[in-house]
Write an enzyme that holds these catalytic residues in place. Structure first.
Site, PDB file in Angstrom:
ATOM      1  N   ARG A 102     -58.675 -39.180 107.989  1.00 43.88           N
ATOM      2  CA  ARG A 102     -57.495 -38.832 107.172  1.00 43.88           C
ATOM      3  C   ARG A 102     -56.231 -38.608 108.009  1.00 43.88           C
ATOM      4  O   ARG A 102     -55.279 -37.981 107.581  1.00 43.88           O
ATOM      5  CB  ARG A 102     -57.754 -37.601 106.308  1.00 43.88           C
ATOM      6  CG  ARG A 102     -58.860 -37.816 105.295  1.00 43.88           C
ATOM      7  CD  ARG A 102     -58.792 -36.793 104.186  1.00 43.88           C
ATOM      8  NE  ARG A 102     -59.836 -37.068 103.216  1.00 43.88           N
ATOM      9  CZ  ARG A 102     -61.088 -36.629 103.339  1.00 43.88           C
ATOM     10  NH1 ARG A 102     -61.433 -35.900 104.385  1.00 43.88           N
ATOM     11  NH2 ARG A 102     -61.981 -36.922 102.420  1.00 43.88           N
ATOM     12  N   LYS A 124     -43.296 -47.083 109.162  1.00 44.00           N
ATOM     13  CA  LYS A 124     -44.036 -48.064 108.358  1.00 44.00           C
ATOM     14  C   LYS A 124     -45.187 -48.590 109.214  1.00 44.00           C
ATOM     15  O   LYS A 124     -44.960 -49.159 110.285  1.00 44.00           O
ATOM     16  CB  LYS A 124     -43.139 -49.237 107.962  1.00 44.00           C
ATOM     17  CG  LYS A 124     -42.285 -48.967 106.743  1.00 44.00           C
ATOM     18  CD  LYS A 124     -41.616 -50.247 106.272  1.00 44.00           C
ATOM     19  CE  LYS A 124     -40.825 -50.040 105.001  1.00 44.00           C
ATOM     20  NZ  LYS A 124     -40.176 -51.264 104.538  1.00 44.00           N
ATOM     21  N   GLU A 166     -33.622 -58.707 115.039  1.00 45.92           N
ATOM     22  CA  GLU A 166     -33.512 -57.389 114.376  1.00 45.92           C
ATOM     23  C   GLU A 166     -32.276 -56.633 114.868  1.00 45.92           C
ATOM     24  O   GLU A 166     -31.682 -55.850 114.129  1.00 45.92           O
ATOM     25  CB  GLU A 166     -34.779 -56.552 114.609  1.00 45.92           C
ATOM     26  CG  GLU A 166     -36.073 -57.200 114.102  1.00 45.92           C
ATOM     27  CD  GLU A 166     -36.242 -57.167 112.583  1.00 45.92           C
ATOM     28  OE1 GLU A 166     -35.293 -56.801 111.857  1.00 45.92           O
ATOM     29  OE2 GLU A 166     -37.356 -57.519 112.128  1.00 45.92           O
ATOM     30  N   GLU A 214     -38.439 -45.114 101.301  1.00 47.51           N
ATOM     31  CA  GLU A 214     -37.801 -46.312 100.755  1.00 47.51           C
ATOM     32  C   GLU A 214     -37.583 -46.256  99.254  1.00 47.51           C
ATOM     33  O   GLU A 214     -37.928 -47.177  98.518  1.00 47.51           O
ATOM     34  CB  GLU A 214     -38.630 -47.560 101.122  1.00 47.51           C
ATOM     35  CG  GLU A 214     -37.832 -48.837 101.025  1.00 47.51           C
ATOM     36  CD  GLU A 214     -38.568 -50.034 101.611  1.00 47.51           C
ATOM     37  OE1 GLU A 214     -38.509 -50.200 102.827  1.00 47.51           O
ATOM     38  OE2 GLU A 214     -39.187 -50.775 100.833  1.00 47.51           O
ATOM     39  N   ARG A 218     -33.017 -46.769 102.287  1.00 50.40           N
ATOM     40  CA  ARG A 218     -33.797 -47.486 103.291  1.00 50.40           C
ATOM     41  C   ARG A 218     -34.011 -48.954 102.943  1.00 50.40           C
ATOM     42  O   ARG A 218     -34.271 -49.783 103.807  1.00 50.40           O
ATOM     43  CB  ARG A 218     -35.147 -46.776 103.462  1.00 50.40           C
ATOM     44  CG  ARG A 218     -35.956 -47.372 104.571  1.00 50.40           C
ATOM     45  CD  ARG A 218     -37.286 -46.683 104.779  1.00 50.40           C
ATOM     46  NE  ARG A 218     -37.981 -47.380 105.840  1.00 50.40           N
ATOM     47  CZ  ARG A 218     -38.883 -46.837 106.632  1.00 50.40           C
ATOM     48  NH1 ARG A 218     -39.202 -45.582 106.490  1.00 50.40           N
ATOM     49  NH2 ARG A 218     -39.463 -47.550 107.575  1.00 50.40           N
ATOM     50  N   ASN A 222     -34.326 -54.056 104.462  1.00 53.86           N
ATOM     51  CA  ASN A 222     -35.021 -55.287 104.068  1.00 53.86           C
ATOM     52  C   ASN A 222     -34.091 -56.500 104.053  1.00 53.86           C
ATOM     53  O   ASN A 222     -34.530 -57.617 103.752  1.00 53.86           O
ATOM     54  CB  ASN A 222     -35.674 -55.130 102.684  1.00 53.86           C
ATOM     55  CG  ASN A 222     -36.778 -54.102 102.733  1.00 53.86           C
ATOM     56  OD1 ASN A 222     -37.456 -53.969 103.743  1.00 53.86           O
ATOM     57  ND2 ASN A 222     -36.949 -53.344 101.657  1.00 53.86           N
ATOM     58  N   HIS A 229     -39.762 -62.760 105.398  1.00 49.29           N
ATOM     59  CA  HIS A 229     -41.209 -62.501 105.350  1.00 49.29           C
ATOM     60  C   HIS A 229     -41.950 -63.649 104.671  1.00 49.29           C
ATOM     61  O   HIS A 229     -43.053 -64.011 105.075  1.00 49.29           O
ATOM     62  CB  HIS A 229     -41.493 -61.205 104.583  1.00 49.29           C
ATOM     63  CG  HIS A 229     -41.511 -59.993 105.468  1.00 49.29           C
ATOM     64  ND1 HIS A 229     -41.508 -58.722 104.973  1.00 49.29           N
ATOM     65  CD2 HIS A 229     -41.540 -59.861 106.814  1.00 49.29           C
ATOM     66  CE1 HIS A 229     -41.517 -57.858 105.985  1.00 49.29           C
ATOM     67  NE2 HIS A 229     -41.530 -58.522 107.097  1.00 49.29           N
TER      68      HIS A 229
HETATM   69  N1  NAD Z   1     -43.107 -51.336 111.172  1.00 48.17           N
HETATM   70  C1  NAD Z   1     -41.902 -51.825 111.110  1.00 48.17           C
HETATM   71  O1  NAD Z   1     -40.954 -51.179 110.656  1.00 48.17           O
HETATM   72  C2  NAD Z   1     -41.645 -53.218 111.612  1.00 48.17           C
HETATM   73  C3  NAD Z   1     -40.329 -53.696 111.746  1.00 48.17           C
HETATM   74  C4  NAD Z   1     -40.129 -54.979 112.266  1.00 48.17           C
HETATM   75  C5  NAD Z   1     -41.230 -55.761 112.619  1.00 48.17           C
HETATM   76  N2  NAD Z   1     -42.497 -55.268 112.451  1.00 48.17           N
HETATM   77  C6  NAD Z   1     -43.665 -56.071 112.813  1.00 48.17           C
HETATM   78  O2  NAD Z   1     -43.646 -56.327 114.213  1.00 48.17           O
HETATM   79  C7  NAD Z   1     -44.443 -57.484 114.460  1.00 48.17           C
HETATM   80  C8  NAD Z   1     -43.762 -58.353 115.502  1.00 48.17           C
HETATM   81  O3  NAD Z   1     -43.676 -57.613 116.697  1.00 48.17           O
HETATM   82  P1  NAD Z   1     -43.442 -58.318 118.119  1.00 48.17           P
HETATM   83  O4  NAD Z   1     -42.406 -59.350 117.970  1.00 48.17           O
HETATM   84  O5  NAD Z   1     -43.270 -57.239 119.105  1.00 48.17           O
HETATM   85  O6  NAD Z   1     -44.800 -59.135 118.315  1.00 48.17           O
HETATM   86  P2  NAD Z   1     -46.172 -58.874 119.096  1.00 48.17           P
HETATM   87  O7  NAD Z   1     -46.613 -57.475 118.992  1.00 48.17           O
HETATM   88  O8  NAD Z   1     -47.094 -59.936 118.599  1.00 48.17           O
HETATM   89  O9  NAD Z   1     -45.792 -59.169 120.619  1.00 48.17           O
HETATM   90  C9  NAD Z   1     -45.430 -60.468 121.003  1.00 48.17           C
HETATM   91  C10 NAD Z   1     -46.269 -60.978 122.185  1.00 48.17           C
HETATM   92  O10 NAD Z   1     -45.833 -60.355 123.382  1.00 48.17           O
HETATM   93  C11 NAD Z   1     -46.960 -59.803 124.074  1.00 48.17           C
HETATM   94  N3  NAD Z   1     -46.457 -58.661 124.833  1.00 48.17           N
HETATM   95  C12 NAD Z   1     -46.137 -57.445 124.363  1.00 48.17           C
HETATM   96  N4  NAD Z   1     -45.535 -56.724 125.328  1.00 48.17           N
HETATM   97  C13 NAD Z   1     -45.480 -57.497 126.428  1.00 48.17           C
HETATM   98  C14 NAD Z   1     -44.932 -57.313 127.726  1.00 48.17           C
HETATM   99  N5  NAD Z   1     -44.276 -56.207 128.070  1.00 48.17           N
HETATM  100  N6  NAD Z   1     -45.046 -58.325 128.628  1.00 48.17           N
HETATM  101  C15 NAD Z   1     -45.658 -59.508 128.267  1.00 48.17           C
HETATM  102  N7  NAD Z   1     -46.160 -59.750 127.049  1.00 48.17           N
HETATM  103  C16 NAD Z   1     -46.076 -58.744 126.134  1.00 48.17           C
HETATM  104  C17 NAD Z   1     -47.949 -59.475 122.987  1.00 48.17           C
HETATM  105  O11 NAD Z   1     -49.262 -59.390 123.472  1.00 48.17           O
HETATM  106  C18 NAD Z   1     -47.762 -60.684 122.070  1.00 48.17           C
HETATM  107  O12 NAD Z   1     -48.472 -61.785 122.561  1.00 48.17           O
HETATM  108  C19 NAD Z   1     -44.624 -58.191 113.119  1.00 48.17           C
HETATM  109  O13 NAD Z   1     -45.953 -58.029 112.694  1.00 48.17           O
HETATM  110  C20 NAD Z   1     -43.684 -57.448 112.184  1.00 48.17           C
HETATM  111  O14 NAD Z   1     -44.146 -57.414 110.865  1.00 48.17           O
HETATM  112  C21 NAD Z   1     -42.707 -54.023 111.968  1.00 48.17           C
END
Ligand code: NAD
Length: 342
Positions: A102, A124, A166, A214, A218, A222, A229
């Site tokens: 939990r 999120k 972003e 949200e 917030r 989006n 998405h």
């Molecule tokens: N929760 C939220 O509010 C929110 C907001 C925006 C995006 N997201 C989510 O974030 C995700 C995308 O995140 P991302 O772009 O960071 O992708 P990711 O986590 O897939 O990372 C991208 C790649 O880089 C590699 N990597 C990470 N750090 C590294 C480093 N320092 N050196 C070398 N390689 C490294 C990872 O292993 C992966 O292969 C999506 O799923 C999206 O939906 C969430």
């Protein structure tokens, strides 16, 4: 939740309030970031949990692997999970922590630009379900977010740029002149990266702190994500497409939604063209055919942010002036892609 470079994390770890510490990594953050993190925090007593990277693994099966390991190592309500990785890892790690027993506490240590400016903040957490992004999840705040641009040294150029989408989105939402799109476009994204991380993540934190769940304000975050998405989900299920990164999809979402903003709310055509030119310096243009657009539109209808069959968009009247809950029709959606591809 505070944003910090290690000092608060060190304090809470030294206070012995945790019965055990777990560090969640994927194969890349294990290889490139774990030693750096351990050296900087001097944490010695921990168990590592390793998952496989990639959006295609942001699902309940990976979550089960994490719960399994926590169970195996006898994690209890006073355990701490440290999520060391990109947005995929902090999303799934936050969700696994918030649902295990939990809810156990977690800390995010983002290692991608996207994670640093966006994904690790705001509470999120979640996983994808079937073809839908982030369909299962909970709002749950990390205890801390540790921001450290040193991790970016090993990130590929493509992944670094991916996070810039972003940053641009945040610059279009703010009415602070010094952080506006105009100011951002004059920065050097490599040399000014610390300034960018610090300030553009703060735009999100300010928006989120006024509306954690949200219900209203917030929703502006989006912007670019309704179409973005749907494109990202489609690229992962379609045979005719290579899977697009989150940022690559969001850029298309930003440009198409700005075109719709121009048509519906009078967003300046001059600004629209300037933003398009700027973004297309960093992101290559993607081609969509009629069938792609029909399927992407269908995915929009299933997006969880919509009420029933209405597709709700966040549009911009001008830079820094977002308007929520805007309905659009399919013809305008199609036209926005014609503008994007031109
Ligand atoms: N929760 C939220 O509010 C929110 C907001 C925006 C995006 N997201 C989510 O974030 C995700 C995308 O995140 P991302 O772009 O960071 O992708 P990711 O986590 O897939 O990372 C991208 C790649 O880089 C590699 N990597 C990470 N750090 C590294 C480093 N320092 N050196 C070398 N390689 C490294 C990872 O292993 C992966 O292969 C999506 O799923 C999206 O939906 C969430």
């Amino acid at each position: 939740m505070k944003t910090d470079r290690y000092s608060s994390l060190e304090k809470i770890i030294k206070s012995n309030m945790f019965s055990s510490i777990f560090i969640l990594v994927d194969e890349n953050s294990h290889r490139f970031c774990l030693d750096v993190f351990i050296k900087k925090t001097k944490i010695s007593d921990y168990n590592e949990i390793k998952i496989i990277s990639g959006e295609e693994n942001k699902n309940i099966n990976t979550c089960i692997e994490i719960w399994d390991k926590l169970n195996y190592f006898k994690a209890d309500r006073n355990s701490l999970l440290i999520n060391l990785g990109g947005g995929v890892l902090t999303d799934i790690g936050g969700f696994a922590a918030s649902t295990y027993l939990r809810g156990i506490r977690f800390v995010n240590v983002p290692t991608t630009l996207l994670g640093m400016v966006d994904a690790s903040h705001g509470g999120k957490t979640g996983v994808d379900f079937k073809s839908l992004k982030n369909q299962i999840g909970v709002f749950s705040e990390p205890l801390e977010v540790v921001l450290d641009s040193d991790y970016l040294k090993t990130l590929s150029k493509e992944e670094f740029i991916n996070g810039y989408a972003e940053v641009v989105k945040h610059s279009l939402l703010t009415n602070k002149l010094e952080l506006s799109f105009d100011s951002l476009s004059k920065l050097d994204i490599n040399k000014d990266v610390d300034f960018i991380i610090e300030n553009y993540s703060e735009i999100k934190n300010e928006i989120v702190s006024s509306d954690k769940y949200e219900s209203n304000k917030r929703k502006i975050l989006n912007f670019g994500h309704t179409i973005g998405h749907a494109i990202e989900s489609y690229s992962h299920i379609s045979d005719s497409f290579k899977p697009l990164r989150h940022g690559e999809s969001i850029v298309i979402g930003i440009l198409t939604e700005l075109y719709i903003s121009h048509k519906m709310l009078g967003f300046s055509l001059h600004d629209l063209k300037t933003i398009k030119k700027h973004l297309l310096n960093y992101f290559i243009k993607i081609k969509f055919n009629g069938e792609d657009l029909d399927k992407i539109y269908d995915l929009l209808i299933y997006d969880k942010k919509n009420d029933g069959n209405r597709v709700n968009f966040v549009l911009l009247k001008k830079i820094g002036e977002p308007i929520i809950d805007q309905e659009i029709d399919k013809d305008l959606f199609i036209d926005s892609f014609t503008f994007y591809e031109k």
